[in-house]
Write a protein that holds these residues in place. Structure first.
Motif, PDB file in Angstrom:
ATOM      1  N   GLY A 227      -2.441  11.149  -9.720  1.00  0.00           N
ATOM      2  CA  GLY A 227      -1.766   9.896 -10.070  1.00  0.00           C
ATOM      3  C   GLY A 227      -2.743   8.739 -10.107  1.00  0.00           C
ATOM      4  O   GLY A 227      -2.794   7.971 -11.082  1.00  0.00           O
ATOM      5  N   CYS A 228      -3.511   8.599  -9.041  1.00  0.00           N
ATOM      6  CA  CYS A 228      -4.460   7.490  -8.941  1.00  0.00           C
ATOM      7  C   CYS A 228      -5.484   7.554 -10.058  1.00  0.00           C
ATOM      8  O   CYS A 228      -5.763   6.562 -10.730  1.00  0.00           O
ATOM      9  CB  CYS A 228      -5.198   7.542  -7.612  1.00  0.00           C
ATOM     10  N   ASN A 229      -6.038   8.743 -10.272  1.00  0.00           N
ATOM     11  CA  ASN A 229      -7.089   8.859 -11.278  1.00  0.00           C
ATOM     12  C   ASN A 229      -6.563   8.532 -12.675  1.00  0.00           C
ATOM     13  O   ASN A 229      -7.254   7.907 -13.468  1.00  0.00           O
ATOM     14  CB  ASN A 229      -7.701  10.254 -11.225  1.00  0.00           C
ATOM     15  N   SER A 230      -5.321   8.954 -12.943  1.00  0.00           N
ATOM     16  CA  SER A 230      -4.812   8.658 -14.283  1.00  0.00           C
ATOM     17  C   SER A 230      -4.533   7.156 -14.414  1.00  0.00           C
ATOM     18  O   SER A 230      -4.708   6.588 -15.489  1.00  0.00           O
ATOM     19  CB  SER A 230      -3.562   9.489 -14.575  1.00  0.00           C
ATOM     20  N   LEU A 231      -4.127   6.501 -13.327  1.00  0.00           N
ATOM     21  CA  LEU A 231      -3.943   5.044 -13.379  1.00  0.00           C
ATOM     22  C   LEU A 231      -5.268   4.362 -13.710  1.00  0.00           C
ATOM     23  O   LEU A 231      -5.326   3.443 -14.536  1.00  0.00           O
ATOM     24  CB  LEU A 231      -3.433   4.524 -12.034  1.00  0.00           C
ATOM     25  N   ILE A 232      -6.326   4.817 -13.057  1.00  0.00           N
ATOM     26  CA  ILE A 232      -7.636   4.194 -13.278  1.00  0.00           C
ATOM     27  C   ILE A 232      -8.073   4.402 -14.724  1.00  0.00           C
ATOM     28  O   ILE A 232      -8.573   3.490 -15.378  1.00  0.00           O
ATOM     29  CB  ILE A 232      -8.663   4.777 -12.290  1.00  0.00           C
ATOM     30  N   ARG A 233      -7.824   5.607 -15.247  1.00  0.00           N
ATOM     31  CA  ARG A 233      -8.158   5.869 -16.643  1.00  0.00           C
ATOM     32  C   ARG A 233      -7.395   4.935 -17.573  1.00  0.00           C
ATOM     33  O   ARG A 233      -7.901   4.520 -18.608  1.00  0.00           O
ATOM     34  CB  ARG A 233      -7.820   7.326 -16.983  1.00  0.00           C
ATOM     35  N   SER A 234      -6.166   4.606 -17.165  1.00  0.00           N
ATOM     36  CA  SER A 234      -5.389   3.746 -18.050  1.00  0.00           C
ATOM     37  C   SER A 234      -5.680   2.271 -17.800  1.00  0.00           C
ATOM     38  O   SER A 234      -5.045   1.404 -18.384  1.00  0.00           O
ATOM     39  CB  SER A 234      -3.897   4.037 -17.892  1.00  0.00           C
ATOM     40  N   GLY A 235      -6.601   1.992 -16.896  1.00  0.00           N
ATOM     41  CA  GLY A 235      -7.095   0.628 -16.839  1.00  0.00           C
ATOM     42  C   GLY A 235      -6.753  -0.217 -15.621  1.00  0.00           C
ATOM     43  O   GLY A 235      -7.101  -1.388 -15.579  1.00  0.00           O
TER      44      GLY A 235
ATOM     45  N   SER B 189       3.728  12.737 -10.467  1.00  0.00           N
ATOM     46  CA  SER B 189       5.086  12.183 -10.396  1.00  0.00           C
ATOM     47  C   SER B 189       5.472  12.131  -8.930  1.00  0.00           C
ATOM     48  O   SER B 189       5.631  13.139  -8.279  1.00  0.00           O
ATOM     49  CB  SER B 189       6.051  13.064 -11.174  1.00  0.00           C
ATOM     50  N   SER B 190       5.538  10.929  -8.427  1.00  0.00           N
ATOM     51  CA  SER B 190       5.845  10.773  -7.009  1.00  0.00           C
ATOM     52  C   SER B 190       6.477   9.413  -6.810  1.00  0.00           C
ATOM     53  O   SER B 190       6.480   8.570  -7.719  1.00  0.00           O
ATOM     54  CB  SER B 190       4.560  10.883  -6.184  1.00  0.00           C
ATOM     55  N   GLY B 191       6.993   9.214  -5.618  1.00  0.00           N
ATOM     56  CA  GLY B 191       7.634   7.940  -5.302  1.00  0.00           C
ATOM     57  C   GLY B 191       6.665   6.783  -5.491  1.00  0.00           C
ATOM     58  O   GLY B 191       7.038   5.710  -5.973  1.00  0.00           O
ATOM     59  N   ALA B 192       5.408   7.037  -5.152  1.00  0.00           N
ATOM     60  CA  ALA B 192       4.423   5.961  -5.261  1.00  0.00           C
ATOM     61  C   ALA B 192       4.266   5.531  -6.712  1.00  0.00           C
ATOM     62  O   ALA B 192       4.099   4.351  -7.023  1.00  0.00           O
ATOM     63  CB  ALA B 192       3.084   6.433  -4.698  1.00  0.00           C
TER      64      ALA B 192
ATOM     65  N   VAL C  31       0.868  -1.173   0.000  1.00  0.00           N
ATOM     66  CA  VAL C  31       0.000   0.000   0.000  1.00  0.00           C
ATOM     67  C   VAL C  31       0.906   1.224   0.000  1.00  0.00           C
ATOM     68  O   VAL C  31       1.713   1.401   0.908  1.00  0.00           O
ATOM     69  CB  VAL C  31      -0.907   0.008   1.248  1.00  0.00           C
ATOM     70  N   VAL C  32       0.814   2.029  -1.039  1.00  0.00           N
ATOM     71  CA  VAL C  32       1.721   3.166  -1.150  1.00  0.00           C
ATOM     72  C   VAL C  32       0.940   4.430  -1.483  1.00  0.00           C
ATOM     73  O   VAL C  32      -0.210   4.363  -1.923  1.00  0.00           O
ATOM     74  CB  VAL C  32       2.793   2.937  -2.234  1.00  0.00           C
ATOM     75  N   GLY C  33       1.592   5.561  -1.249  1.00  0.00           N
ATOM     76  CA  GLY C  33       0.934   6.835  -1.562  1.00  0.00           C
ATOM     77  C   GLY C  33       1.769   7.989  -1.078  1.00  0.00           C
ATOM     78  O   GLY C  33       2.910   7.815  -0.650  1.00  0.00           O
ATOM     79  N   SER C  34       1.143   9.145  -1.139  1.00  0.00           N
ATOM     80  CA  SER C  34       1.853  10.388  -0.881  1.00  0.00           C
ATOM     81  C   SER C  34       2.269  10.516   0.585  1.00  0.00           C
ATOM     82  O   SER C  34       1.563  10.056   1.477  1.00  0.00           O
ATOM     83  CB  SER C  34       0.932  11.537  -1.260  1.00  0.00           C
TER      84      SER C  34
END
Ligand SMILES: Nc1ncnc2c1ncn2[C@@H]1O[C@H](COP(=O)(O)OP(=O)(O)O)[C@@H](O)[C@H]1O
Ligand SMILES: [Mg+2]
Lengths: 515, 370
Positions: free
Chosen positions: B277-285, B246-249, B129-132
């Motif tokens: 970051g999360c939202n763009s990941l979800i958009r990419s699937g 753009s982050s470590g996560a 589990v990672v994040g800002s």
């Protein structure tokens, strides 16, 4: 030939009797004033000579010596002018057999008219205390002096009028002046406009407003912490409006402080609790009082009212530290040249502060401080002072456009009614104690008056186990719970009061975590 | 060398090989095979006999024969013994299975606490589990809540013990009495950030702290990107909760994808920078996670519906508070308005809920469900 005239000096906010002794002996004409007077006192010689002559009296020939007794106490100011002039006239043969029943206060101008002086209220108060029932004061100070019921006030405009007033008591012609009636002055100005500022203007902020009510009811010190513009100052300034009126007794303690500083407020009796705002650039002397001849500072001007420290974390450490003694004892002592003066300073502390350097710590992710910076900022607040702040509340910005959060709260009047009731309950309960308010209880008194049942004990123990509560923290919780119960007119503290009180130790738990 | 028994001899040689250069798994394998075994490599180094393949790289050859490198390896080994730090190698028991599969696996893994296999967790029961580091209460609540639920379902939570999301993830798992593993960018004996001291000791007690860096290594900035490959590599999947673009996560996500692991993301507010970051990941699937059950379903793990008994046991102001918080009203003022009850009732109800461990108060004075 020698004459004695009663007049008054000022030490701190208290007046003291000065016996002006005047002696005329043979010699070259000369007027000498002795008795530890400062320059203003010594220079009165010039004013008195001119005033007497310009009023059409003859200055007696010979060597005049004026001694202001007690000679060992420092004296300052021009308030002895009138008394000295009266003494000289008496020595010179003016017949005033009853002059000993009067106190004389006032500064003279060269043409023989009187100028107002500062601290008249304190002086007249002292006169009444020692049994001098008649005072002659400058016209401008009449209302202030007349605040003291047990002393008859005769305002005069000139030396001549003073002489006539005293003489009217002796010649038995029946034409005695009637004493001045307090004209009510001009209705006291709203202090900082608090009377206009109403809690009804505050949108949302239920938590902070409730905390303000508790603080006002129990006389608890309180700290609001939140981002700039979230309404801390707004709420704090409204707190004076929910305090009850001062009693006559309290008003007569507060007004002299303003009188000593010659502030316009003292023209009439101060009946609303004062509200004084202090900013971080305040000096130590400005806050606690001081100066060559010590004058009261902001904490004394806030006596029986509220001292509001805006931006608490920005105050210098040594400035804040001087609050400790007054917060403990309700008074402040200042030593100057071997003399110690004590000013009253029984105030309720209201403070506001940013929670971190950028101020946005509570604003959902907007804070740009590192955790270290955030902690560092809070650690600037003096711990001993924080220890004495019972109620600590976080305040968040309200979305003012949003109608849902924008509904306005109760009026100050409604809140004040509850506060007044709670305070009555307290003064009844503490009638045999030296304290009047829950916020001023200490160790033994907390145990005596904030006893709780087993259910509450259990709750407290659980809370203590969970987050660790110091002895002082424990007392704070009990005191706030006591106030919460008083606000609802309950005799016993219930577990619900305790549960609410626990919520106000927001910073205490924060610091506990940091150690 | 004589004073060290056989098993530990292996360890010292592995440590020594890991000092030869990066990527250390490749270099140490090359040295071992060209020398014909671990023991041989050490002996040849002592005799300053350098195989041809090593000789090709002059810097490596120098290091290979340098006696101070062998001294250093011995020294690290003794330090580990003294500090109770263990070391495992790709060919030894205890080296996490999934980590063996990645190409740039660390050739030595230092650890303190219980390794996943000792805690009965194989790699497929681990999720990172990672994040800002700088997260919002929304992110905190989710990191804590989802980690807790997953831990209750028997999944070990892997993270980096950094501020923000990482710490909350560890805490969530610990609160459920679950297993959690922290991968550090410093030696396992160095606590960073310092305010996590209490968390660190709790993880040591109930979980594990691992690192590819020898004891005493400071948390150099440059260590962290490399550390991220271990976080993703040790777990079956990676869940991202609040990450800026753009982050470590997001680096961890890239590693997870390279390593052919699952990626999950919790959606966020589209106007919040920390959710980009999360939202763009979800958009990419990647799998969109709105509850811990989404992950359990994707991992084919029996979902354990949380009993709602706790909320049934509440009434009055306490129930009103709990459901207000459940709906995302985190501040006292919002709760008062949502519940439409008096402030005094709400404040005391919140205390009671805290005592019952149903809600907890964050540092900033907001409340969330535990
Ligand atoms: N809850 C509120 N309701 C109504 N007005 C508010 C509220 N909060 C802030 N304001 C407005 O914002 C202004 C700034 O508030 P202020 O008390 O000076 O903030 P602070 O002292 O916290 O920096 C106030 O004068 C008021 O007009
Ligand atoms: Mg302000």
């Amino acid at each position: 030939m020698t004459a004695h005239i009663n007049t008054f000096g000022l030490r701190g906010v208290n007046g003291f009797l000065v016996d002006a002794e005047i002696n005329i002996s043979k010699g070259l004409p000369y007027l000498d004033i002795i008795g530890m007077g400062n320059t203003a006192v010594r220079e009165s010689a010039g004013r008195i000579r001119a005033a007497i002559e310009n009023m059409g009296y003859d200055m007696p020939l010979g060597r005049i010596t004026v001694n202001l007794a007690p000679a060992g106490v420092r004296k300052e100011g021009a308030c002895y002018d009138l008394a000295i002039a009266m003494g000289i006239l008496k020595c010179a043969g003016c017949d005033m057999p009853h002059s000993g029943r009067f106190g004389f206060i006032g500064e003279l101008s060269l043409d023989g008219f009187l100028r107002p002086v500062r601290g008249v209220l304190s002086m007249v108060k002292e006169a009444a205390r020692i049994g001098i029932r008649k005072c002659i004061v400058p016209v401008e100070n009449a209302d202030e002096a007349a605040l003291i019921d047990s002393c008859e006030i005769y305002p005069v405009a000139s030396v001549q009028e003073a002489v006539h007033t005293v003489c009217s008591f002796s010649d038995g012609s029946g034409e005695v002046r009637t004493p001045w009636k307090y004209s009510g002055g001009t209705r006291m100005r709203d202090m900082r406009g608090e009377a206009r500022a109403d809690f009804a203007d505050v949108k949302g902020q239920e938590q902070a407003v409730r905390a303000a009510e508790l603080a006002a009811a129990g006389g608890h010190n309180i700290l609001f912490m939140g981002a700039p513009g979230c309404g801390k100052t707004m709420i704090a300034t409204r707190m004076a409006g929910i305090l009850p009126e001062l009693t006559k007794e309290e008003a007569l303690e507060v007004t002299p402080v303003y009188s000593v500083l010659n502030m316009p407020e003292s023209a009439s009796l101060i009946t609303r609790p004062p509200f004084r705002t202090v900013y971080p650039d305040v000096t130590k002397a400005g806050l606690t009082g001081g100066g060559g001849t010590p004058v009261p500072g902001e904490i004394s001007l806030a006596h029986k009212g509220i001292l509001f420290l805006d931006e608490l974390a920005e105050f210098g450490r040594n400035v804040i530290q001087c609050l400790r003694q007054p917060m403990e004892t309700g008074a402040v002592s200042i030593s100057r040249c071997g003399e110690t003066v004590t000013f009253p300073a029984e105030f309720m502390l209201v403070a506001a502060s940013n929670p971190c350097r950028c101020g946005n710590l509570f604003e959902n992710g907007k804070c740009i401080c590192t955790p270290f910076q955030a902690k560092e900022y809070l650690s600037r607040i003096s711990r001993p002072v924080l220890d004495r702040i019972d109620i600590q509340v976080p305040v968040r910005r309200v979305d003012l456009e949003n109608t849902e959060s924008g509904h306005t709260g109760e009026s100050s009047e409604a809140i004040r009614d509850r506060v007044i009731k709670a305070r009555l309950i307290q003064s009844e309960r503490y009638r045999n104690e030296s304290v009047r308010l829950n916020g001023r209880l200490d160790g033994a008194l907390v145990r005596k008056y904030c006893a709780v049942d087993a259910e509450c004990e259990r709750l407290l123990r659980i809370c203590a186990d969970r987050e660790g509560i110091s002895v002082r923290g424990y007392e704070k919780i009990l005191k706030i719970a006591r106030t919460a119960a008083d606000l609802e007119g309950r005799r016993d503290i219930t577990s619900k009061d305790i549960a609410e009180a626990v919520q106000y130790r927001f910073l205490d738990s924060y610091f506990q975590e940091a150690v | 060398m004589a004073d060290i028994v056989n098993a530990s001899e292996n360890a010292v040689i592995h440590i020594w090989l890991s000092l030869m250069g990066k990527p250390n798994y490749r270099i140490s394998e090359m040295i071992t095979s060209s020398c014909g075994g671990l023991r041989n490599a050490w002996d040849m180094s002592e005799k300053r006999h350098v195989p041809d393949e090593i000789q090709k790289n002059r810097r490596l050859a120098e290091r290979f024969t340098d006696p101070s490198q062998r001294e250093r390896a011995l020294d690290i080994y003794r330090q580990c013994e003294r500090k109770g730090i263990g070391a495992v190698f790709p060919d030894s028991d205890g080296y996490p299975d999934l980590l063996k599969e990645i190409i740039n696996r660390p050739s030595v893994l230092y650890y303190a606490g219980r390794l996943p296999c000792d805690a009965g967790k194989d790699g497929y029961a681990m999720l990172s589990v990672v994040g800002s580091r700088r997260c919002t209460p929304y992110g905190r609540t989710n990191a804590y809540g989802i980690s807790r639920e997953l831990a209750l379902a028997g999944i070990g939570i892997v993270s980096g013990m950094a501020r923000g999301i990482d710490s909350e993830a560890h805490r969530g798992a610990l609160s459920a009495g679950g297993y959690t593993l922290a991968v550090l960018g410093s030696g396992t004996d160095i606590i960073y950030p310092p305010e996590n001291a209490r968390l660190y000791s709790e993880i040591l007690e109930k979980g594990c702290v691992i690192s590819e860096y020898p004891p005493g290594t400071q948390p150099y900035r440059s260590n962290f990107p490399a550390r991220n490959r271990i976080i993703s590599g040790i777990s079956a999947g990676t869940l991202v909760i609040e990450a800026a673009r753009s982050s470590g996560a997001m680096i961890t996500v890239d590693r997870a994808i390279e390593q052919n692991r699952n990626v999950y993301a919790v959606p966020g507010n589209i106007t919040s920078e920390s959710s980009q970051g999360c939202n763009s990941l979800i958009r990419s699937g990647v799998v969109c996670v709105t509850s811990h059950n989404d992950i359990l379903a994707d991992m084919n793990i029996e979902s354990r519906e949380r009993e709602c008994g706790w909320i049934n046991g509440l009434y009055g102001a306490e129930a009103a508070c709990a459901s207000a918080i459940n709906r995302g009203y985190y501040t006292v003022n919002d709760i008062v308005r949502y519940a439409d009850m008096s402030i005094t009732d709400i404040l005391s109800a919140l205390t009671m809920l805290e005592i019952k461990c149903i809600v907890s108060k964050a540092e900033d004075g907001t409340y969330r469900l535990v």
